[in-house]
Design a protein around this motif. Structure first.
Motif, PDB file in Angstrom:
ATOM      1  N   UNK A 126       0.830  -1.215   0.000  1.00  0.00           N
ATOM      2  CA  UNK A 126       0.000   0.000   0.000  1.00  0.00           C
ATOM      3  C   UNK A 126       0.857   1.254   0.000  1.00  0.00           C
ATOM      4  N   UNK A 127       1.964   1.241   0.737  1.00  0.00           N
ATOM      5  CA  UNK A 127       2.869   2.390   0.712  1.00  0.00           C
ATOM      6  C   UNK A 127       3.491   2.554  -0.677  1.00  0.00           C
ATOM      7  N   UNK A 128       3.825   1.451  -1.328  1.00  0.00           N
ATOM      8  CA  UNK A 128       4.343   1.513  -2.698  1.00  0.00           C
ATOM      9  C   UNK A 128       3.314   2.078  -3.656  1.00  0.00           C
ATOM     10  N   UNK A 129       2.073   1.670  -3.485  1.00  0.00           N
ATOM     11  CA  UNK A 129       0.986   2.197  -4.311  1.00  0.00           C
ATOM     12  C   UNK A 129       0.814   3.702  -4.091  1.00  0.00           C
ATOM     13  N   UNK A 130       0.983   4.153  -2.842  1.00  0.00           N
ATOM     14  CA  UNK A 130       0.914   5.578  -2.534  1.00  0.00           C
ATOM     15  C   UNK A 130       1.990   6.341  -3.300  1.00  0.00           C
ATOM     16  N   UNK A 131       3.210   5.806  -3.334  1.00  0.00           N
ATOM     17  CA  UNK A 131       4.307   6.459  -4.058  1.00  0.00           C
ATOM     18  C   UNK A 131       3.978   6.557  -5.547  1.00  0.00           C
ATOM     19  N   UNK A 132       3.486   5.476  -6.129  1.00  0.00           N
ATOM     20  CA  UNK A 132       3.142   5.470  -7.557  1.00  0.00           C
ATOM     21  C   UNK A 132       2.005   6.456  -7.841  1.00  0.00           C
ATOM     22  N   UNK A 133       0.991   6.481  -6.974  1.00  0.00           N
ATOM     23  CA  UNK A 133      -0.142   7.389  -7.176  1.00  0.00           C
ATOM     24  C   UNK A 133       0.299   8.841  -7.092  1.00  0.00           C
ATOM     25  N   UNK A 134       1.152   9.169  -6.130  1.00  0.00           N
ATOM     26  CA  UNK A 134       1.642  10.549  -6.035  1.00  0.00           C
ATOM     27  C   UNK A 134       2.527  10.915  -7.223  1.00  0.00           C
ATOM     28  N   UNK A 135       3.298   9.965  -7.725  1.00  0.00           N
ATOM     29  CA  UNK A 135       4.111  10.229  -8.919  1.00  0.00           C
ATOM     30  C   UNK A 135       3.213  10.500 -10.120  1.00  0.00           C
ATOM     31  N   UNK A 136       2.160   9.705 -10.282  1.00  0.00           N
ATOM     32  CA  UNK A 136       1.221   9.920 -11.392  1.00  0.00           C
ATOM     33  C   UNK A 136       0.507  11.258 -11.245  1.00  0.00           C
ATOM     34  N   UNK A 137       0.088  11.597 -10.016  1.00  0.00           N
ATOM     35  CA  UNK A 137      -0.593  12.878  -9.792  1.00  0.00           C
ATOM     36  C   UNK A 137       0.331  14.044 -10.120  1.00  0.00           C
ATOM     37  N   UNK A 138       1.594  13.935  -9.705  1.00  0.00           N
ATOM     38  CA  UNK A 138       2.558  14.988 -10.016  1.00  0.00           C
ATOM     39  C   UNK A 138       2.770  15.130 -11.511  1.00  0.00           C
ATOM     40  N   UNK A 139       2.850  14.013 -12.211  1.00  0.00           N
ATOM     41  CA  UNK A 139       3.034  14.051 -13.666  1.00  0.00           C
ATOM     42  C   UNK A 139       1.837  14.704 -14.341  1.00  0.00           C
ATOM     43  N   UNK A 140       0.628  14.378 -13.908  1.00  0.00           N
ATOM     44  CA  UNK A 140      -0.575  14.966 -14.490  1.00  0.00           C
ATOM     45  C   UNK A 140      -0.678  16.455 -14.200  1.00  0.00           C
ATOM     46  N   UNK A 141      -0.304  16.856 -12.990  1.00  0.00           N
ATOM     47  CA  UNK A 141      -0.398  18.268 -12.613  1.00  0.00           C
ATOM     48  C   UNK A 141       0.561  19.146 -13.411  1.00  0.00           C
TER      49      UNK A 141
END
Length: 179
Positions: A126-141
């Motif tokens: 779940x912590x790994x998924x959090x890192x991936x989700x924040x990376x994707x959000x940053x890329x989209x932003x």
């Protein structure tokens, strides 16, 4: 080989600070008893029920790797002439030999140490998924900004934030487990 020992959180904290665990069992020291009582995976719950169920202070279950101990471990009957043997540690337990110290209430709630391991594995996933989700959000932003570098910068910044959050949560949980 893995063996287990039920300790008070206070005794375990003192052992970590002092470099050696020397409580044999509830109310008795290594010096008084001559060895430290331990149990195999299938035995520690029974030990808890017989000797520690009425203890009000926080308890931890120490998971000890006998290959890391300097002291000898001997399988001996719990009572003279008894059939069931228990591991006895003839000397202090070095904190470095303790792989995990789990609150007993958590260990009792789990069906086994395998369940505790799976819980830890799921937490890490779940912590790994959090890192991936924040990376994707940053890329989209940041997509379309910074001359085409926005996606990369956003992904790196988001992943960095995710790693920082995961490390902070891991440290908080480790402090809580150690007492």
């Amino acid at each position: 080989m893995l063996i287990f020992h039920i300790a008070t959180a206070a005794d375990w904290a003192a052992a970590r600070a002092g470099g050696a665990y020397t409580t044999s069992t509830r109310g008795r020291t290594l010096e008084e008893e001559g060895f430290i009582h331990a149990a195999r995976a299938e035995q520690w719950r029974g030990v808890h029920a017989r000797y520690y169920a009425d203890v009000d202070e926080p308890l931890v279950l120490l998971e000890i790797d006998t290959d890391r101990l300097r002291s000898e471990v001997v399988q001996e009957p719990a009572v003279p002439g008894g059939a069931e043997t228990f591991p006895h540690v003839y000397g202090p337990i070095e904190p470095s030999a303790v792989l995990r110290a789990v609150p007993v209430r958590d260990a009792l709630a789990a069906t086994s140490f395998s369940a505790l391991f799976l819980r830890e594995l799921m937490r890490a996933a779940l912590l790994g998924l959090l890192v991936v989700a924040l990376a994707a959000a940053g890329a989209l932003l940041l997509d379309g900004t910074l001359g085409g570098w926005g996606v990369l910068v956003g992904a790196v910044a988001g992943a960095g934030l995710g790693v920082a959050v995961a490390v902070a949560l891991g440290r908080r949980d480790a402090r809580a487990r150690r007492g």
